[in-house]
Design a protein around this motif. Structure first.
Motif, PDB file in Angstrom:
ATOM      1  N   PHE A   6      39.960  33.565  53.215  1.00 16.25           N
ATOM      2  CA  PHE A   6      38.941  34.021  54.179  1.00 16.25           C
ATOM      3  C   PHE A   6      39.488  33.814  55.588  1.00 16.25           C
ATOM      4  N   THR A  43      30.659  33.429  51.506  1.00 15.15           N
ATOM      5  CA  THR A  43      29.939  33.986  50.363  1.00 15.15           C
ATOM      6  C   THR A  43      29.635  35.472  50.587  1.00 15.15           C
ATOM      7  N   ALA A  80      32.836  37.452  50.196  1.00 12.60           N
ATOM      8  CA  ALA A  80      33.258  37.569  48.805  1.00 12.60           C
ATOM      9  C   ALA A  80      32.391  38.572  48.056  1.00 12.60           C
ATOM     10  N   LYS A  91      33.096  42.151  49.046  1.00 11.55           N
ATOM     11  CA  LYS A  91      34.284  42.693  48.384  1.00 11.55           C
ATOM     12  C   LYS A  91      33.967  43.078  46.946  1.00 11.55           C
ATOM     13  N   LEU A 112      32.528  29.134  45.374  1.00 14.75           N
ATOM     14  CA  LEU A 112      33.368  28.983  46.557  1.00 14.75           C
ATOM     15  C   LEU A 112      33.451  27.534  47.004  1.00 14.75           C
TER      16      LEU A 112
END
Length: 254
Positions: A90, A213, A216, A219, A249
């Motif tokens: 990230f 979060t 993620a 994506k 995560l």
């Protein structure tokens, strides 16, 4: 140095005041005595102002040093958080800062604890020295007693015995007064300040975790759309924060 100057100047004020009091009591001319007193009082005022100015300068330097230490602590915590998240890939995290006020509270409390611990270490060294002194005095007292029990008495024994006993009592009293340790309240205050600092860092960590979060899941949603749309599938584009993703995560980062 300045404290010695102030003490001497205050003594001169006391002397000048006594001279004025004597002149008033005796009915003599007081003009010279009053001028002398005013001069000594002005000297004291100048010294006190110089001391106050120096104290303010030292205090300002302490504040600047504390601010710098707190900023360094906050930057180190920020760098660690960024490294934890960048390690997971990230690299587009939102800009954030960690408040330094809790860091200042923690550092100040920690300084008090360290100062108390240094005093304790010094006390312990002096305490052991006093214990040896008490033991030595006890041996001298016992030697006088043994000699007198053997019939060898001296005229100075009583005075010597009294002096040695008094010295031993004084040493023991000093030992009792020195038997102190770091203030428990200072230690508890430092521990509480550390917990508050950790909570502050935790708030920043939570903010980054939320952002990670969202990245993620965004994506994942993008990948799902790319795979489903050609087959007529539907993938909701609205973002719903996932507690499970946060846990995943968090487990990877910390």
């Amino acid at each position: 140095m300045q404290s010695d100057m102030l003490e001497k100047a205050q003594a001169r004020v006391a002397t000048a005041q006594k001279q004025l009091d004597d002149a008033v009591l005796n009915g003599t001319e007081t003009t010279q005595a009053r001028e002398h007193l005013a001069g000594t009082q002005a000297e004291v005022a100048r010294i006190e102002a110089a001391i106050a100015s120096e104290s303010a300068r030292i205090e300002a330097e302490k504040h600047q040093d504390m601010d710098a230490r707190a900023a360094e602590l906050a930057e180190a915590a920020k760098a660690k958080l960024l490294a934890d998240f960048e390690r997971m890939g990230f690299d587009s995290l939102p800009e954030f800062s960690i408040p330094t006020s809790p860091a200042i509270s923690y550092l100040r409390a920690q300084d008090l604890v360290e100062a108390a611990q240094k005093r304790q270490a010094l006390n312990e060294a002096e305490y052991r020295k006093l214990q040896r002194r008490v033991d030595d005095l006890g041996e001298q007292i016992a030697a006088i007693t043994r000699r007198r029990s053997g019939g060898n008495e001296m005229a100075s024994d009583a005075a010597q015995f009294t002096l040695l006993s008094a010295d031993r009592d004084s040493a023991r009293d000093l030992m009792r007064r020195m038997a102190t340790h770091a203030d428990d309240k200072e230690i508890l205050r430092a521990q509480d300040a550390w917990r508050q600092w950790e909570a502050t860092v935790g708030i920043a960590r939570s903010g980054l975790l939320d952002a990670a979060t969202q990245q993620a899941e965004a994506k994942l949603v993008a990948v799902a759309k790319a795979r489903l749309v050609p087959f007529g599938g539907v993938c909701p584009s609205r973002y719903f924060p996932s507690v499970l993703m946060q846990k995943v995560l968090a487990g990877r980062a910390f």
